[in-house]
Design a protein around this motif. Structure first.
Motif, PDB file in Angstrom:
ATOM      1  N   ASN A 112       0.798  -1.224   0.000  1.00 35.05           N
ATOM      2  CA  ASN A 112       0.000   0.000   0.000  1.00 35.05           C
ATOM      3  C   ASN A 112       0.835   1.281   0.000  1.00 35.05           C
ATOM      4  O   ASN A 112       0.275   2.379  -0.037  1.00 35.05           O
ATOM      5  CB  ASN A 112      -0.923   0.018   1.224  1.00 35.05           C
ATOM      6  N   LEU A 122      -0.900   5.850  12.272  1.00 30.38           N
ATOM      7  CA  LEU A 122      -2.205   5.197  12.407  1.00 30.38           C
ATOM      8  C   LEU A 122      -2.523   4.965  13.886  1.00 30.38           C
ATOM      9  O   LEU A 122      -3.647   5.225  14.338  1.00 30.38           O
ATOM     10  CB  LEU A 122      -2.233   3.882  11.622  1.00 30.38           C
TER      11      LEU A 122
ATOM     12  N   LEU B  79      -4.104   6.271   4.256  1.00 27.81           N
ATOM     13  CA  LEU B  79      -4.122   4.837   4.541  1.00 27.81           C
ATOM     14  C   LEU B  79      -5.003   4.629   5.760  1.00 27.81           C
ATOM     15  O   LEU B  79      -4.873   5.363   6.745  1.00 27.81           O
ATOM     16  CB  LEU B  79      -2.702   4.327   4.836  1.00 27.81           C
ATOM     17  N   ALA B  80      -5.893   3.661   5.655  1.00 26.61           N
ATOM     18  CA  ALA B  80      -6.796   3.402   6.772  1.00 26.61           C
ATOM     19  C   ALA B  80      -6.692   1.953   7.220  1.00 26.61           C
ATOM     20  O   ALA B  80      -6.404   1.061   6.417  1.00 26.61           O
ATOM     21  CB  ALA B  80      -8.238   3.709   6.356  1.00 26.61           C
ATOM     22  N   LEU B  81      -6.884   1.752   8.515  1.00 24.96           N
ATOM     23  CA  LEU B  81      -7.094   0.401   9.045  1.00 24.96           C
ATOM     24  C   LEU B  81      -8.596   0.280   9.228  1.00 24.96           C
ATOM     25  O   LEU B  81      -9.214   1.104   9.908  1.00 24.96           O
ATOM     26  CB  LEU B  81      -6.404   0.229  10.401  1.00 24.96           C
ATOM     27  N   ARG B  89      -9.383  -7.344  10.076  1.00 23.76           N
ATOM     28  CA  ARG B  89      -8.952  -5.946   9.925  1.00 23.76           C
ATOM     29  C   ARG B  89      -8.011  -5.865   8.733  1.00 23.76           C
ATOM     30  O   ARG B  89      -7.145  -6.718   8.564  1.00 23.76           O
ATOM     31  CB  ARG B  89      -8.241  -5.470  11.194  1.00 23.76           C
ATOM     32  N   LEU B  90      -8.196  -4.851   7.873  1.00 24.65           N
ATOM     33  CA  LEU B  90      -7.368  -4.704   6.674  1.00 24.65           C
ATOM     34  C   LEU B  90      -6.875  -3.276   6.515  1.00 24.65           C
ATOM     35  O   LEU B  90      -7.561  -2.322   6.899  1.00 24.65           O
ATOM     36  CB  LEU B  90      -8.169  -5.078   5.417  1.00 24.65           C
ATOM     37  N   MET B  91      -5.674  -3.138   5.938  1.00 26.10           N
ATOM     38  CA  MET B  91      -5.162  -1.823   5.595  1.00 26.10           C
ATOM     39  C   MET B  91      -5.443  -1.554   4.128  1.00 26.10           C
ATOM     40  O   MET B  91      -5.279  -2.440   3.287  1.00 26.10           O
ATOM     41  CB  MET B  91      -3.648  -1.754   5.840  1.00 26.10           C
ATOM     42  N   GLY B  92      -5.865  -0.321   3.828  1.00 24.46           N
ATOM     43  CA  GLY B  92      -6.098   0.041   2.438  1.00 24.46           C
ATOM     44  C   GLY B  92      -6.062   1.537   2.256  1.00 24.46           C
ATOM     45  O   GLY B  92      -5.998   2.296   3.232  1.00 24.46           O
ATOM     46  N   HIS B  93      -6.094   1.963   1.004  1.00 29.53           N
ATOM     47  CA  HIS B  93      -6.161   3.393   0.711  1.00 29.53           C
ATOM     48  C   HIS B  93      -7.569   3.901   0.998  1.00 29.53           C
ATOM     49  O   HIS B  93      -8.516   3.105   1.098  1.00 29.53           O
ATOM     50  CB  HIS B  93      -5.774   3.648  -0.745  1.00 29.53           C
TER      51      HIS B  93
END
Lengths: 355, 124
Positions: A112, A122, B79-81, B89-93
């Motif tokens: 990412n 985060l 970027l968000a969790l 739980r996933l990380m993505g834009h």
């Protein structure tokens, strides 16, 4: 590393032949298969026990914990713990960032476009959300660490900074700005753990604890117990003392958010309360629990494993009353906490000056 | 970038535009990332299942300094969790103005030769 090791042997009054154990921290600039053995060859040591260790930022505290076990078991009499690297000048900055990116999961996170500051950012976003605090609360830690570093001749960043300068520094990954992040530095630290320490420098390791609950950010199950809580409890249980006995703190501070979270999770501030205690002077050099009086990773600098060991060296100096102009009033018992990865591996130590 | 054997199912599905998560066949526990054993009950009987795509933002950051050249054109990017409704739980834009707690839906976007996860605010 050789320079630091020579200094450590000198302070300990030990000859090379008396070193029978060597623990060596990894180096991103020198990813050698057998770094401890390599160091021993070049430094003319022939120990009975030696290897390198890799626990990220917790490596220094982890090595000290193991050195104590080696001495306690009778395996070794004098263990040299050493680490250092030219992380700043020994490679391209992009290489350092790429190497450190291994902290991320290669399939779920790294693709990412992430890097370590983004992981901590985060966590910081979540921390500010849950605590109701703001970016100025985090920035206060950067200001405090810089003020401490200004009193250390060996610090990387010594020019005092203001809260506004931290808040207006270049954005990196919100809510973290450049001055919320530690620099990449050159440095080395060495210490000796002995069965018989010389008089005047007898700093005992009273208790130690570790915890490892995850490797990657996405795997974190509980943002109120990254592992620091467990490691701390184990160290205090072994030492048989309470937090009230602690009069010096050395807490890992790769980012301002790291320091806030760890101070709170180790129980030296309530959740969301570390910045308030900092402003009230609790952690000032002349306060009840001086914190990272050398300036921490945020300002003394981050040379990899040596960066984390600098907290240990400063703790030793303050307890032994050998901190020169930075010497705070006599301290007896210190709490040290380090983490590696993304608050992934935790090591707590309790050090105490023997009368 | 090479794919780990343990995460092969997830990575290959994402390139087809599908989102998978790992679930325990015994206790039904959703796993975070890829595991060899269930984090709830320890069973090694884990299976990959399709996720419906709905979730909630757990944490978010806006990145201003990209780690590699490929991401320079996206800066600043978020970027968000995200906690999927299934429990993984996933990380993505994500859009840069997204807030913690917001409802989102997962999708994919193309960057160079690879597809990456992207979360958009849930309609309505």
């Amino acid at each position: 590393m050789a320079h630091a090791a020579t200094q450590a042997l000198g302070e300990a009054g030990l000859a090379r032949a008396q070193i029978d154990g060597v623990l060596c921290g990894y180096a991103t600039t020198l990813p050698h298969l057998m770094l401890a053995t390599l160091f021993c060859e070049r430094f003319a040591l022939e120990p009975a026990y030696a290897h390198a260790m890799q626990m990220g930022g917790a490596t220094g505290a982890g090595m000290l914990m193991l050195a104590r076990e080696l001495v306690r078991s009778g395996r070794c009499r004098n263990v040299l713990v050493v680490a250092g690297e030219n992380r700043l000048s020994g490679q391209q900055r992009d290489n350092a960032i790429a190497t450190l990116a291994q902290v991320g999961d290669p399939d779920f996170e790294l693709p990412n476009g992430t890097m370590i500051p983004a992981y901590y950012a985060l966590l910081a976003s979540r921390y500010l959300h849950e605590s109701g605090l703001d970016e100025a609360d985090l920035a206060a830690f950067a200001v405090a660490m810089r003020a401490n570093a200004s009193r250390h001749p060996g610090a990387h960043l010594r020019t005092p900074i203001t809260l506004d300068e931290v808040l207006s520094s270049k954005p990196i990954a919100s809510p973290l700005k450049l001055l919320d992040c530690c620099p990449i530095s050159d440095g080395a630290v060495a210490m000796v753990v002995s069965a018989d320490a010389p008089a005047g420098a007898r700093i005992a390791i009273l208790g130690a604890g570790q915890a490892h609950r995850h490797q990657h950010l996405t795997a974190i199950a509980d943002t109120r117990n990254f592992g620091a809580r467990d490691a701390t409890a184990r160290a205090f249980a072994e030492a048989g003392i309470s937090r009230d006995a602690i009069d010096y703190l050395a807490i890992y501070d790769s980012f301002t958010i790291t320091l806030a979270i760890l101070l709170e999770e180790t129980g030296f501030a309530p959740f969301g309360g570390s910045a308030r205690l900092l402003r009230e002077g609790m952690f000032a050099p002349d306060g009840p629990q001086p914190l990272n009086t050398h300036g921490g990773l945020l300002s003394f600098g981050h040379s990899g494993v040596g960066g984390g060991m600098a907290h240990l060296a400063e703790t030793w100096r303050q307890l032994a009353q050998r901190a020169g102009e930075r010497q705070v009033s006599p301290r007896h018992t210190a709490f040290v906490h380090a983490d590696g990865g993304v608050l992934s591996s935790h090591v707590s130590l309790i050090l105490s000056r023997e009368a | 970038m090479t794919t780990s054997l343990i995460a092969k199912s997830f990575v290959e599905a994402l390139q087809r535009g599908e989102i998978l998560y790992q679930r325990c066949h015994v206790c039904g526990g959703a796993q975070r990332l890829a595991r060899y054993a269930c984090t709830s009950c320890g069973s090694e009987r884990l299976e990959w299942l399709p996720a419906a795509g709905g979730g909630t933002v757990f944490a978010i950051t806006v990145v201003s300094r990209p780690p590699e050249e490929a991401f320079r054109e996206l800066v600043p990017y978020a970027l968000a969790l995200v906690d999927l409704d299934e429990g993984a739980r996933l990380m993505g834009h994500a859009p840069t103005d997204l807030k913690i707690g917001a409802r989102v839906r997962a999708g994919v976007f193309q960057l160079g030769e690879r597809r990456l996860l992207r979360f958009e605010p849930e309609a309505g």
